[in-house]
Write an enzyme that holds these catalytic residues in place. Structure first.
Site, PDB file in Angstrom:
ATOM      1  N   TYR A 146      51.163  39.601  31.226  1.00  0.00           N
ATOM      2  CA  TYR A 146      50.802  38.805  29.606  1.00  0.00           C
ATOM      3  C   TYR A 146      51.091  40.365  28.787  1.00  0.00           C
ATOM      4  O   TYR A 146      50.711  39.802  28.003  1.00  0.00           O
ATOM      5  CB  TYR A 146      49.610  38.159  29.711  1.00  0.00           C
ATOM      6  CG  TYR A 146      49.585  36.899  30.897  1.00  0.00           C
ATOM      7  CD1 TYR A 146      51.008  36.371  30.985  1.00  0.00           C
ATOM      8  CD2 TYR A 146      48.667  36.641  32.188  1.00  0.00           C
ATOM      9  CE1 TYR A 146      51.053  35.529  31.928  1.00  0.00           C
ATOM     10  CE2 TYR A 146      49.556  35.686  32.928  1.00  0.00           C
ATOM     11  CZ  TYR A 146      50.040  35.343  32.888  1.00  0.00           C
ATOM     12  OH  TYR A 146      50.211  34.132  33.500  1.00  0.00           O
TER      13      TYR A 146
ATOM     14  N   HIS B 254      55.576  30.245  25.991  1.00  0.00           N
ATOM     15  CA  HIS B 254      55.424  30.988  27.140  1.00  0.00           C
ATOM     16  C   HIS B 254      55.260  32.599  26.943  1.00  0.00           C
ATOM     17  O   HIS B 254      56.224  33.049  26.724  1.00  0.00           O
ATOM     18  CB  HIS B 254      55.688  30.196  28.339  1.00  0.00           C
ATOM     19  CG  HIS B 254      55.086  29.094  28.772  1.00  0.00           C
ATOM     20  ND1 HIS B 254      53.805  29.294  29.073  1.00  0.00           N
ATOM     21  CD2 HIS B 254      55.716  28.051  28.767  1.00  0.00           C
ATOM     22  CE1 HIS B 254      53.735  27.431  29.620  1.00  0.00           C
ATOM     23  NE2 HIS B 254      55.240  26.661  29.004  1.00  0.00           N
TER      24      HIS B 254
ATOM     25  N   ALA C 284      48.489  27.095  31.698  1.00  0.00           N
ATOM     26  CA  ALA C 284      48.022  26.327  33.184  1.00  0.00           C
ATOM     27  C   ALA C 284      48.591  25.350  32.756  1.00  0.00           C
ATOM     28  O   ALA C 284      48.386  24.456  33.869  1.00  0.00           O
ATOM     29  CB  ALA C 284      46.893  26.653  33.787  1.00  0.00           C
TER      30      ALA C 284
ATOM     31  N   HIS D 213      51.586  22.376  33.022  1.00  0.00           N
ATOM     32  CA  HIS D 213      51.620  22.682  35.039  1.00  0.00           C
ATOM     33  C   HIS D 213      51.177  21.501  35.250  1.00  0.00           C
ATOM     34  O   HIS D 213      51.478  21.221  36.996  1.00  0.00           O
ATOM     35  CB  HIS D 213      51.811  23.764  36.087  1.00  0.00           C
ATOM     36  CG  HIS D 213      52.342  25.143  35.301  1.00  0.00           C
ATOM     37  ND1 HIS D 213      53.699  24.722  34.718  1.00  0.00           N
ATOM     38  CD2 HIS D 213      51.186  26.101  34.669  1.00  0.00           C
ATOM     39  CE1 HIS D 213      53.669  26.000  34.484  1.00  0.00           C
ATOM     40  NE2 HIS D 213      52.346  26.993  34.331  1.00  0.00           N
TER      41      HIS D 213
ATOM     42  N   PRO E 159      44.394  27.486  28.013  1.00  0.00           N
ATOM     43  CA  PRO E 159      42.868  28.576  29.132  1.00  0.00           C
ATOM     44  C   PRO E 159      43.492  29.905  29.286  1.00  0.00           C
ATOM     45  O   PRO E 159      44.207  30.211  30.251  1.00  0.00           O
ATOM     46  CB  PRO E 159      42.836  27.422  30.111  1.00  0.00           C
ATOM     47  CG  PRO E 159      43.810  26.814  30.309  1.00  0.00           C
ATOM     48  CD  PRO E 159      44.258  26.297  28.753  1.00  0.00           C
ATOM     49  N   ASN E 160      42.158  30.649  29.723  1.00  0.00           N
ATOM     50  CA  ASN E 160      42.603  31.449  29.260  1.00  0.00           C
ATOM     51  C   ASN E 160      42.715  32.599  28.820  1.00  0.00           C
ATOM     52  O   ASN E 160      43.502  34.173  29.026  1.00  0.00           O
ATOM     53  CB  ASN E 160      43.402  32.407  31.388  1.00  0.00           C
ATOM     54  CG  ASN E 160      42.178  31.005  32.273  1.00  0.00           C
ATOM     55  OD1 ASN E 160      41.188  31.776  31.976  1.00  0.00           O
ATOM     56  ND2 ASN E 160      42.694  30.698  32.948  1.00  0.00           N
TER      57      ASN E 160
ATOM     58  N   SER F 261      54.796  34.368  29.535  1.00  0.00           N
ATOM     59  CA  SER F 261      55.754  35.364  30.753  1.00  0.00           C
ATOM     60  C   SER F 261      56.956  33.692  30.791  1.00  0.00           C
ATOM     61  O   SER F 261      56.799  33.032  30.274  1.00  0.00           O
ATOM     62  CB  SER F 261      55.096  35.137  32.000  1.00  0.00           C
ATOM     63  OG  SER F 261      54.819  33.908  32.345  1.00  0.00           O
TER      64      SER F 261
ATOM     65  N   ARG G 259      43.224  40.560  30.857  1.00  0.00           N
ATOM     66  CA  ARG G 259      44.113  39.250  32.076  1.00  0.00           C
ATOM     67  C   ARG G 259      45.411  39.927  32.436  1.00  0.00           C
ATOM     68  O   ARG G 259      46.649  39.724  31.754  1.00  0.00           O
ATOM     69  CB  ARG G 259      44.222  38.206  31.287  1.00  0.00           C
ATOM     70  CG  ARG G 259      44.853  37.187  32.333  1.00  0.00           C
ATOM     71  CD  ARG G 259      44.984  35.854  31.788  1.00  0.00           C
ATOM     72  NE  ARG G 259      45.763  34.045  32.477  1.00  0.00           N
ATOM     73  CZ  ARG G 259      46.129  33.726  31.460  1.00  0.00           C
ATOM     74  NH1 ARG G 259      47.029  33.258  30.822  1.00  0.00           N
ATOM     75  NH2 ARG G 259      47.310  32.595  32.892  1.00  0.00           N
TER      76      ARG G 259
ATOM     77  N   ASN H 170      50.933  26.837  23.544  1.00  0.00           N
ATOM     78  CA  ASN H 170      50.697  28.085  25.191  1.00  0.00           C
ATOM     79  C   ASN H 170      49.960  26.649  25.866  1.00  0.00           C
ATOM     80  O   ASN H 170      48.859  27.285  25.676  1.00  0.00           O
ATOM     81  CB  ASN H 170      50.815  29.312  24.270  1.00  0.00           C
ATOM     82  CG  ASN H 170      51.258  29.937  26.244  1.00  0.00           C
ATOM     83  OD1 ASN H 170      51.043  29.312  26.623  1.00  0.00           O
ATOM     84  ND2 ASN H 170      51.122  31.446  26.327  1.00  0.00           N
TER      85      ASN H 170
ATOM     86  N   ARG I 169      58.823  32.684  38.029  1.00  0.00           N
ATOM     87  CA  ARG I 169      58.054  33.053  38.321  1.00  0.00           C
ATOM     88  C   ARG I 169      57.127  31.511  39.854  1.00  0.00           C
ATOM     89  O   ARG I 169      58.504  31.139  40.036  1.00  0.00           O
ATOM     90  CB  ARG I 169      56.453  32.590  37.856  1.00  0.00           C
ATOM     91  CG  ARG I 169      57.071  33.927  37.029  1.00  0.00           C
ATOM     92  CD  ARG I 169      55.371  33.778  35.651  1.00  0.00           C
ATOM     93  NE  ARG I 169      54.156  34.485  36.282  1.00  0.00           N
ATOM     94  CZ  ARG I 169      52.845  33.440  35.668  1.00  0.00           C
ATOM     95  NH1 ARG I 169      53.039  33.879  34.637  1.00  0.00           N
ATOM     96  NH2 ARG I 169      52.011  34.369  36.156  1.00  0.00           N
TER      97      ARG I 169
ATOM     98  N   ASP J  19      50.139  13.199  26.909  1.00  0.00           N
ATOM     99  CA  ASP J  19      49.835  11.747  26.997  1.00  0.00           C
ATOM    100  C   ASP J  19      49.706  12.149  24.203  1.00  0.00           C
ATOM    101  O   ASP J  19      49.934  11.134  24.091  1.00  0.00           O
ATOM    102  CB  ASP J  19      48.892  11.035  27.416  1.00  0.00           C
ATOM    103  CG  ASP J  19      49.766  10.609  28.754  1.00  0.00           C
ATOM    104  OD1 ASP J  19      51.361  10.253  28.367  1.00  0.00           O
ATOM    105  OD2 ASP J  19      49.091   9.743  28.765  1.00  0.00           O
TER     106      ASP J  19
ATOM    107  N   GLU K 105      57.218  24.818  22.426  1.00  0.00           N
ATOM    108  CA  GLU K 105      56.490  25.264  23.624  1.00  0.00           C
ATOM    109  C   GLU K 105      55.897  26.301  23.714  1.00  0.00           C
ATOM    110  O   GLU K 105      57.308  26.544  23.796  1.00  0.00           O
ATOM    111  CB  GLU K 105      56.281  24.567  24.250  1.00  0.00           C
ATOM    112  CG  GLU K 105      55.866  24.553  25.935  1.00  0.00           C
ATOM    113  CD  GLU K 105      56.321  24.178  27.295  1.00  0.00           C
ATOM    114  OE1 GLU K 105      57.277  23.109  27.114  1.00  0.00           O
ATOM    115  OE2 GLU K 105      56.267  24.189  28.448  1.00  0.00           O
TER     116      GLU K 105
ATOM    117  N   ARG L  63      54.817  26.753  38.859  1.00  0.00           N
ATOM    118  CA  ARG L  63      54.554  27.012  37.158  1.00  0.00           C
ATOM    119  C   ARG L  63      56.164  26.768  36.337  1.00  0.00           C
ATOM    120  O   ARG L  63      55.944  26.979  35.769  1.00  0.00           O
ATOM    121  CB  ARG L  63      54.877  28.633  37.129  1.00  0.00           C
ATOM    122  CG  ARG L  63      53.386  29.297  37.078  1.00  0.00           C
ATOM    123  CD  ARG L  63      53.116  30.889  36.909  1.00  0.00           C
ATOM    124  NE  ARG L  63      52.023  30.840  38.259  1.00  0.00           N
ATOM    125  CZ  ARG L  63      51.017  31.656  37.073  1.00  0.00           C
ATOM    126  NH1 ARG L  63      50.420  30.268  35.932  1.00  0.00           N
ATOM    127  NH2 ARG L  63      49.631  31.623  37.930  1.00  0.00           N
TER     128      ARG L  63
HETATM  129  C1  DQA Z   1      51.466  31.109  30.955  1.00  0.00           C
HETATM  130  C2  DQA Z   1      52.197  30.670  31.646  1.00  0.00           C
HETATM  131  C3  DQA Z   1      51.273  29.971  32.825  1.00  0.00           C
HETATM  132  O1  DQA Z   1      51.619  30.152  33.990  1.00  0.00           O
HETATM  133  C4  DQA Z   1      50.060  31.033  32.742  1.00  0.00           C
HETATM  134  O2  DQA Z   1      49.074  29.455  33.621  1.00  0.00           O
HETATM  135  C5  DQA Z   1      48.846  30.863  32.038  1.00  0.00           C
HETATM  136  C6  DQA Z   1      50.412  31.724  30.523  1.00  0.00           C
HETATM  137  C7  DQA Z   1      52.261  32.263  29.550  1.00  0.00           C
HETATM  138  O3  DQA Z   1      52.127  32.029  28.352  1.00  0.00           O
HETATM  139  O4  DQA Z   1      52.867  33.187  29.771  1.00  0.00           O
HETATM  140  O5  DQA Z   1      48.217  31.005  31.274  1.00  0.00           O
HETATM  141  O6  DQA Z   1      51.023  30.087  29.477  1.00  0.00           O
END
Ligand code: DQA
Length: 146
Positions: A23, A100, A77, A80, A10-11, A102, A18, A74, A107, A87, A98, A111
């Site tokens: 980011y 990320h 959110a 976490h 998401p996002n 950031s 953003r 990735n 952080r 699952d 995985e 997170r």
């Molecule tokens: C993220 C880190 C997450 O904590 C955050 O909610 C994101 C982006 C990252 O790529 O740094 O949406 O996954």
């Protein structure tokens, strides 16, 4: 040729706009294009998918069973919070890396916990958009060399 599913949570469709101080200014389309170029170089194929919905991501992971050799994710959110994504990854048992943008470990405390890390081959965190490219290299190496 190995097939890799790239999942963005998401996002991440808002990358570029953003919180650029966290980011960067690279958009999701830029990242997907860079991944496509790298995939050609590494001799793998990728399919990319972004969703803001946990259920859609779960369904996509389930559909990866027997169809993909690896997953680069990735979870944003959901990293976490999501027992459901964890699952789903356990259900299909497809090697997963995985990533990320950031460094989640420097952080906020909430997170620093990942539900996904424990079911992944490994985690790459903190290298801005390059985390994705490093992740694709790491996953490809894992798939061809393990
Ligand atoms: C993220 C880190 C997450 O904590 C955050 O909610 C994101 C982006 C990252 O790529 O740094 O949406 O996954």
């Amino acid at each position: 040729m190995k097939k890799i599913l790239v999942l963005h949570g998401p996002n991440l469709n808002m990358l570029g706009t953003r919180e650029p101080e966290k980011y960067g200014k690279t958009t999701l389309a830029d990242i997907n294009n860079m991944l496509e170029d790298l995939a050609k170089e590494l001799n793998v194929t990728i399919e990319t998918f972004q969703s803001n919905s946990e259920g859609e991501l779960v369904t996509k992971i389930q559909q990866a069973y027997g169809m993909f050799d690896g997953i680069l994710i990735n979870p944003a959110a959901y990293t976490h919070t999501s027992v459901a994504l964890r699952d789903a990854l356990l259900s299909v048992n497809v090697p997963t890396v995985e990533v990320h943008i950031s460094n989640i470990h420097t952080r906020e405390e909430f997170r620093q916990k990942s539900f996904i890390a424990g079911v992944s081959v490994g985690q790459i965190s903190g290298f801005k958009h390059n985390s994705y490219l490093l992740g694709l290299r790491a996953l490809t190496d894992y798939l061809y060399c393990s």
